[in-house]
Write a protein that holds these residues in place. Structure first.
Motif, PDB file in Angstrom:
ATOM      1  N   UNK A 170      17.133  48.000  23.072  1.00  0.00           N
ATOM      2  CA  UNK A 170      18.424  47.887  23.240  1.00  0.00           C
ATOM      3  C   UNK A 170      19.069  47.185  21.806  1.00  0.00           C
ATOM      4  N   UNK A 171      20.585  47.239  21.876  1.00  0.00           N
ATOM      5  CA  UNK A 171      21.276  46.661  20.751  1.00  0.00           C
ATOM      6  C   UNK A 171      22.571  46.274  21.550  1.00  0.00           C
ATOM      7  N   UNK A 172      22.974  44.925  21.217  1.00  0.00           N
ATOM      8  CA  UNK A 172      24.074  44.415  21.883  1.00  0.00           C
ATOM      9  C   UNK A 172      24.781  43.416  21.113  1.00  0.00           C
ATOM     10  N   UNK A 173      26.105  43.233  21.595  1.00  0.00           N
ATOM     11  CA  UNK A 173      27.067  42.040  21.071  1.00  0.00           C
ATOM     12  C   UNK A 173      27.498  41.298  22.100  1.00  0.00           C
ATOM     13  N   UNK A 174      27.372  39.848  21.925  1.00  0.00           N
ATOM     14  CA  UNK A 174      27.944  39.042  23.078  1.00  0.00           C
ATOM     15  C   UNK A 174      28.935  38.238  22.429  1.00  0.00           C
ATOM     16  N   UNK A 175      29.692  37.512  23.507  1.00  0.00           N
ATOM     17  CA  UNK A 175      30.706  36.427  23.117  1.00  0.00           C
ATOM     18  C   UNK A 175      30.665  35.660  24.326  1.00  0.00           C
ATOM     19  N   UNK A 176      30.786  34.018  23.827  1.00  0.00           N
ATOM     20  CA  UNK A 176      30.649  33.279  24.774  1.00  0.00           C
ATOM     21  C   UNK A 176      31.969  32.331  24.618  1.00  0.00           C
ATOM     22  N   UNK A 177      32.729  31.614  25.484  1.00  0.00           N
ATOM     23  CA  UNK A 177      33.713  30.920  25.168  1.00  0.00           C
ATOM     24  C   UNK A 177      33.715  29.148  24.668  1.00  0.00           C
ATOM     25  N   UNK A 178      32.610  29.220  24.860  1.00  0.00           N
ATOM     26  CA  UNK A 178      31.988  27.667  24.629  1.00  0.00           C
ATOM     27  C   UNK A 178      32.396  27.069  23.251  1.00  0.00           C
ATOM     28  N   UNK A 179      33.147  25.832  23.391  1.00  0.00           N
ATOM     29  CA  UNK A 179      33.796  25.084  22.207  1.00  0.00           C
ATOM     30  C   UNK A 179      32.697  23.954  22.260  1.00  0.00           C
ATOM     31  N   UNK A 180      32.657  23.470  20.857  1.00  0.00           N
ATOM     32  CA  UNK A 180      31.884  22.406  20.657  1.00  0.00           C
ATOM     33  C   UNK A 180      31.877  21.778  19.319  1.00  0.00           C
ATOM     34  N   UNK A 181      31.722  20.343  19.216  1.00  0.00           N
ATOM     35  CA  UNK A 181      31.803  19.501  17.838  1.00  0.00           C
ATOM     36  C   UNK A 181      30.803  18.523  17.961  1.00  0.00           C
ATOM     37  N   UNK A 182      30.177  18.608  16.617  1.00  0.00           N
ATOM     38  CA  UNK A 182      29.010  17.788  16.553  1.00  0.00           C
ATOM     39  C   UNK A 182      29.536  17.185  15.135  1.00  0.00           C
ATOM     40  N   UNK A 183      29.700  15.766  14.715  1.00  0.00           N
ATOM     41  CA  UNK A 183      29.849  15.163  13.479  1.00  0.00           C
ATOM     42  C   UNK A 183      31.101  15.971  12.984  1.00  0.00           C
ATOM     43  N   UNK A 184      31.172  16.440  11.820  1.00  0.00           N
ATOM     44  CA  UNK A 184      32.286  17.159  11.422  1.00  0.00           C
ATOM     45  C   UNK A 184      32.373  18.693  11.457  1.00  0.00           C
ATOM     46  N   UNK A 185      31.461  19.035  12.296  1.00  0.00           N
ATOM     47  CA  UNK A 185      31.069  20.578  12.733  1.00  0.00           C
ATOM     48  C   UNK A 185      31.758  21.047  14.059  1.00  0.00           C
TER      49      UNK A 185
END
Length: 209
Positions: free
Chosen positions: A178-193
């Protein structure tokens, strides 16, 4: 160590799915599908951990409610890593960190799967599917003995195209690709990233029942 234990438990859960066909009646099994896969993916749209990785697995099972349309459930996990050379990060106006880093992005999506098979008559079963559910993620960076992380939940969606290839007309055992694309709405912040949503594309190789 916790992440390793978590991954071991997930793999054990996926393997346990292999026993399901033997526990169900013949008529039920004929109307079901089972896939256990190795997962290779590449995140894109962020520069935190965007390296291709094969540290993943996928398990899925479904029931054909009509001849060509099935409803089921899935669970996956994946870890992507990226090494960052020694650099200085300005954390605030009065503090900074100088170190090399090992970035890690762990993803655990699960939920409902909807599959349409173009044909179920032969040994080749091409299909399209969509997956909807939730995703748990951990965005983390390791600096020697120090770990900084952010854990979040989000909504997950993934279209997929694939095929089951059975070795015999009885369709007891075969291969799955199989081949796929996925998207998740998660938002994160670590240090300056920061990450605002998680995008991946990938391929799966495994077994079909």
């Amino acid at each position: 160590m916790k992440k390793i234990n978590k991954s071991i438990k997930l793999v054990a859960l996926l393997i346990a799915c292999l026993a399901i066909p033997s526990l169900a009646g013949a008529q039920v099994v004929n109307n079901m599908y089972f896939n256990i896969d190795w997962d290779l993916n590449t995140p894109f749209g962020n520069n935190f951990a965007d390296k291709t990785s094969g540290w993943g697995a996928h398990g899925e099972a479904g029931y054909y409610v009509v001849p060509n349309f099935a409803v089921g459930a899935f669970i996956s996990y994946h870890t992507n890593n990226k090494y960052i050379d020694r650099q200085t990060l300005d954390i605030s106006g009065t503090s900074a960190i100088t170190s090399d880093q090992q970035h890690s992005l762990f993803q655990l999506p699960f939920g409902a799967a909807f599959r349409y098979s173009f044909t179920r008559e032969g040994q080749f079963e091409p299909y399209v599917s969509a997956k909807l559910g939730a995703e748990y993620s951990e965005m983390s960076t390791y600096m020697n003995v120090l770990k900084v992380y952010d854990r979040q939940w989000g909504f997950y969606v993934a279209p997929e195209v694939g095929m089951n290839i059975f070795f015999t007309p009885e369709k007891k055992f075969g291969l799955h690709v199989a081949a796929y694309y996925n998207y998740a709405t998660n938002k994160s912040k670590v240090l300056t990233y920061t990450m605002d949503g998680i995008n991946n594309w990938g391929v799966r190789f495994g077994v079909a029942f």
